[in-house]
Design a protein around this motif. Structure first.
Motif, mmCIF file in Angstrom:
data_model
loop_
_atom_site.group_PDB
_atom_site.id
_atom_site.type_symbol
_atom_site.label_atom_id
_atom_site.label_comp_id
_atom_site.label_asym_id
_atom_site.label_seq_id
_atom_site.Cartn_x
_atom_site.Cartn_y
_atom_site.Cartn_z
ATOM 1 N N ARG A 73 -9.445 57.562 44.020
ATOM 2 C CA ARG A 73 -8.921 58.369 42.897
ATOM 3 C C ARG A 73 -9.781 59.618 42.685
ATOM 4 N NH1 ARG A 73 -7.884 53.023 40.402
ATOM 5 N NH2 ARG A 73 -5.647 52.681 40.679
ATOM 6 N N LYS A 114 -9.070 62.096 45.427
ATOM 7 C CA LYS A 114 -7.717 62.633 45.220
ATOM 8 C C LYS A 114 -7.761 63.829 44.256
ATOM 9 C CE LYS A 114 -4.993 59.683 43.167
ATOM 10 N NZ LYS A 114 -4.102 60.074 42.105
ATOM 11 N N GLU A 115 -8.504 63.666 43.176
ATOM 12 C CA GLU A 115 -8.645 64.759 42.193
ATOM 13 C C GLU A 115 -9.381 65.935 42.820
ATOM 14 O OE1 GLU A 115 -7.168 64.758 39.235
ATOM 15 O OE2 GLU A 115 -6.414 62.788 39.841
ATOM 16 N N VAL A 164 -1.976 64.333 46.674
ATOM 17 C CA VAL A 164 -1.057 63.375 46.053
ATOM 18 C C VAL A 164 -0.880 62.223 47.047
ATOM 19 C CG1 VAL A 164 1.054 64.533 46.907
ATOM 20 C CG2 VAL A 164 1.176 63.098 44.876
ATOM 21 N N ASP A 218 0.242 57.833 43.563
ATOM 22 C CA ASP A 218 0.800 58.580 42.429
ATOM 23 C C ASP A 218 2.275 58.255 42.284
ATOM 24 O OD1 ASP A 218 -1.418 60.521 41.665
ATOM 25 O OD2 ASP A 218 -1.319 60.712 43.842
ATOM 26 N N PHE A 219 2.876 57.902 43.414
ATOM 27 C CA PHE A 219 4.307 57.612 43.378
ATOM 28 C C PHE A 219 4.625 56.544 44.418
ATOM 29 C CE2 PHE A 219 8.760 58.242 44.330
ATOM 30 C CZ PHE A 219 9.300 58.356 43.058
ATOM 31 N N GLU A 264 10.079 63.550 46.519
ATOM 32 C CA GLU A 264 8.746 63.759 45.950
ATOM 33 C C GLU A 264 7.930 64.684 46.859
ATOM 34 O OE1 GLU A 264 6.861 63.047 42.522
ATOM 35 O OE2 GLU A 264 8.809 62.212 43.050
ATOM 36 N N ALA A 313 6.233 68.181 45.551
ATOM 37 C CA ALA A 313 4.827 67.998 45.132
ATOM 38 C C ALA A 313 4.063 69.322 45.221
ATOM 39 C CB ALA A 313 4.160 66.953 46.018
ATOM 40 N N HIS A 345 0.864 69.748 45.305
ATOM 41 C CA HIS A 345 -0.508 69.543 45.792
ATOM 42 C C HIS A 345 -0.746 70.165 47.174
ATOM 43 C CE1 HIS A 345 0.678 66.488 42.941
ATOM 44 N NE2 HIS A 345 -0.588 66.391 42.589
#
Ligand code: SF4
Length: 303
Positions: free
Chosen positions: A11, A14-15, A20, A36-37, A47, A51, A53
């Motif tokens: 996580r 990812k940030e 994503v 996230d999905f 998606e 997205a 990202h």
């Protein structure tokens, strides 16, 4: 690293990297939990197309990550394990399709999403199990080559009016193990349970079922149904989201449990490595990508 520590680290990465994570329903529960999905092929394609990202990390089999790269070529698309292929996708290759087109020159080619990019590039339009019926109905002309899943094609062809459907002889080995006998064995012990199955199951199973749908349609059906008990005829990973959305429902699987070993190749350790090292990058050759994108976008534009 322990599971929770790995999940925390994923996580954080990812940030940091503006990534994503998209995961298919057949992924391991601990992988679904860091996504996230979570969705089926149609939802994940949508998606991936929207997205914002920089990086899309795709937890699924290779054809799914290829779709993300095909429709978002400017983005970095990563797959944690590039060896995670789909056996069904390996059942249709360009040379055979060229020959089939030669035999049926009027036919439109509908390629199920479970195909390689080269095959999508040869198709008039793509479909998923969630929209196959709609795509078949809306495709102009009276002849369709439907590939590669014979069970999905046959399921919709049964009630399709005014079109001849030429079925490919491919099948998903995971759904093919779900037989009438294995379903009936569970039903004998749980006569009140509704039978809900994926259309990749053999025809005698879809004929027997109380509900047939794509993975997301199955999850929604279990969640919204008044029934309490279900025999689920699809890959076992789907039960993770069913349990989350309908914890009070009883979910039963046939024996042997339908399990896609390819999907399970994606582990938390591999997801972590993929994000940390930004591997393995998915690439699609530009000429193929442009043609495949056209066929995918035709599907995405259907409403
Ligand atoms: S479940 Fe079947 S169709 Fe889906 S990825 Fe596995 S082998 Fe392919």
């Amino acid at each position: 690293m322990e599971t929770q520590e790995l999940q925390r680290e994923i996580r954080r990465l990812k940030e940091e990297k503006n990534a994503v994570i998209l995961a298919h329903y057949y992924q391991r529960p601990e992988v679904q939990d860091i996504a996230d999905f979570v969705g089926d092929s149609l939802e994940l394609s949508r998606e991936a197309a929207t997205a914002p990202h920089n990086i899309i990390l795709f937890c699924g089999v290779t054809f799914m990550a290829e779709i993300a790269k095909t429709i978002s070529p400017q983005k970095t698309v990563l797959i944690p394990y590039p060896g995670a292929g789909c056996i069904l996708a390996d059942m249709a290759f360009p040379k055979e399709i060229e020959e089939a087109k030669g035999r049926h020159p009027r036919a439109k080619v509908i390629a199920y999403v479970n195909t390689h990019a080269q095959v999508k590039a040869m198709a008039d339009i793509i479909c998923t199990s969630a929209n196959a019926r709609e795509v078949m109905e809306k495709t102009p002309g009276d002849e369709i080559i439907f590939l590669p899943d014979r069970n999905l094609g046959a399921y919709h062809a049964r009630s399709l009016k005014g079109k001849r459907v030429i079925l490919w002889n491919g099948y998903c080995p995971v759904h093919q193990t779900i037989t009438l006998q294995t379903i009936e064995m569970v039903k004998e012990k749980h006569p009140q349970a509704l039978v809900v199955v994926h259309p990749e199951c053999p025809p005698e199973v879809t004929e027997r079922a109380d509900f047939v749908g794509s993975t997301s349609q199955l999850v929604r059906f279990v969640e919204e149904s008044d029934a309490q008990s279900f025999i689920v005829g699809t890959e076992e990973g789907t039960l993770h989201q069913m349990r989350k959305k309908a914890p009070e429902k009883e979910l039963l699987l046939p024996d042997p449990v339908p399990l896609c070993h390819q999907m399970k190749m994606i582990t938390l350790e591999r997801v972590h490595k993929a994000l940390k090292d930004e591997v393995y990058r998915v690439e699609v050759e530009e000429d193929i990508r442009r043609k495949a994108e056209k066929a995918i976008r035709k599907m995405l534009e259907l409403r």
